[in-house]
Scaffold this motif. Structure first.
Motif, PDB file in Angstrom:
ATOM      1  N   ILE A  15      34.558  -8.074  -1.970  1.00 30.24           N
ATOM      2  CA  ILE A  15      33.133  -8.286  -1.622  1.00 30.24           C
ATOM      3  C   ILE A  15      32.710  -8.879  -2.874  1.00 30.24           C
ATOM      4  O   ILE A  15      33.163  -8.765  -4.033  1.00 30.24           O
ATOM      5  N   GLU A  16      31.329  -9.391  -2.683  1.00 30.39           N
ATOM      6  CA  GLU A  16      30.744  -9.819  -4.062  1.00 30.39           C
ATOM      7  C   GLU A  16      29.347  -9.501  -3.602  1.00 30.39           C
ATOM      8  O   GLU A  16      28.805  -9.357  -2.630  1.00 30.39           O
ATOM      9  N   PRO A  17      28.655  -9.282  -4.906  1.00 30.10           N
ATOM     10  CA  PRO A  17      27.103  -9.013  -5.004  1.00 30.10           C
ATOM     11  C   PRO A  17      26.254 -10.070  -4.051  1.00 30.10           C
ATOM     12  O   PRO A  17      26.485 -11.278  -4.311  1.00 30.10           O
ATOM     13  N   VAL A  18      25.261  -9.649  -3.229  1.00 28.16           N
ATOM     14  CA  VAL A  18      24.472 -10.463  -2.570  1.00 28.16           C
ATOM     15  C   VAL A  18      23.021 -10.655  -3.286  1.00 28.16           C
ATOM     16  O   VAL A  18      22.517 -11.853  -3.462  1.00 28.16           O
ATOM     17  N   LEU A  19      22.673  -9.670  -3.778  1.00 24.69           N
ATOM     18  CA  LEU A  19      21.263  -9.356  -4.734  1.00 24.69           C
ATOM     19  C   LEU A  19      21.585  -8.579  -5.870  1.00 24.69           C
ATOM     20  O   LEU A  19      21.183  -7.525  -5.960  1.00 24.69           O
ATOM     21  N   PRO A  20      22.184  -9.440  -6.792  1.00 25.73           N
ATOM     22  CA  PRO A  20      22.717  -8.681  -8.090  1.00 25.73           C
ATOM     23  C   PRO A  20      21.585  -8.303  -8.826  1.00 25.73           C
ATOM     24  O   PRO A  20      21.571  -7.434  -9.685  1.00 25.73           O
ATOM     25  N   GLU A  21      20.373  -8.743  -8.600  1.00 26.88           N
ATOM     26  CA  GLU A  21      19.351  -8.167  -9.478  1.00 26.88           C
ATOM     27  C   GLU A  21      18.521  -7.014  -8.998  1.00 26.88           C
ATOM     28  O   GLU A  21      17.952  -6.031  -9.477  1.00 26.88           O
ATOM     29  N   TRP A  22      18.846  -6.575  -7.830  1.00 23.04           N
ATOM     30  CA  TRP A  22      18.626  -5.346  -7.030  1.00 23.04           C
ATOM     31  C   TRP A  22      19.411  -4.486  -7.493  1.00 23.04           C
ATOM     32  O   TRP A  22      20.617  -4.225  -7.083  1.00 23.04           O
ATOM     33  N   HIS A  23      18.838  -2.828  -7.597  1.00 26.21           N
ATOM     34  CA  HIS A  23      19.653  -1.734  -8.275  1.00 26.21           C
ATOM     35  C   HIS A  23      19.203  -0.633  -7.382  1.00 26.21           C
ATOM     36  O   HIS A  23      17.996  -0.266  -7.418  1.00 26.21           O
TER      37      HIS A  23
END
Length: 64
Positions: A15-23
């Motif tokens: 899988i890969e991050p879709v919204l990497p800035e969201w935590h």
């Protein structure tokens, strides 16, 4: 999806991050149980399972 759950799949590039800035906000997790003979088998199995998940997460988070 929290990194703790996704760590193994992220490391395998399944899988890969879709919204990497969201935590997700950070939190604490505590496990309080009886030790030794008085610890129920289900609790021991769950604790061991979660321990392995945390180890995978720490390896992923540290880049190992």
């Amino acid at each position: 999806m929290p990194d703790l759950i996704a760590a193994v799949h992220l490391a395998a590039e399944a899988i890969e991050p879709v919204l990497p800035e969201w935590h997700v906000s950070e939190g604490m997790l505590y496990a309080i149980t009886l030790k030794g003979r008085d610890e129920p088998a289900q609790v021991r199995v769950f604790r061991e399972f979660m321990g392995k998940r945390f180890e995978a997460f720490v390896r992923y988070a540290s880049g190992r």
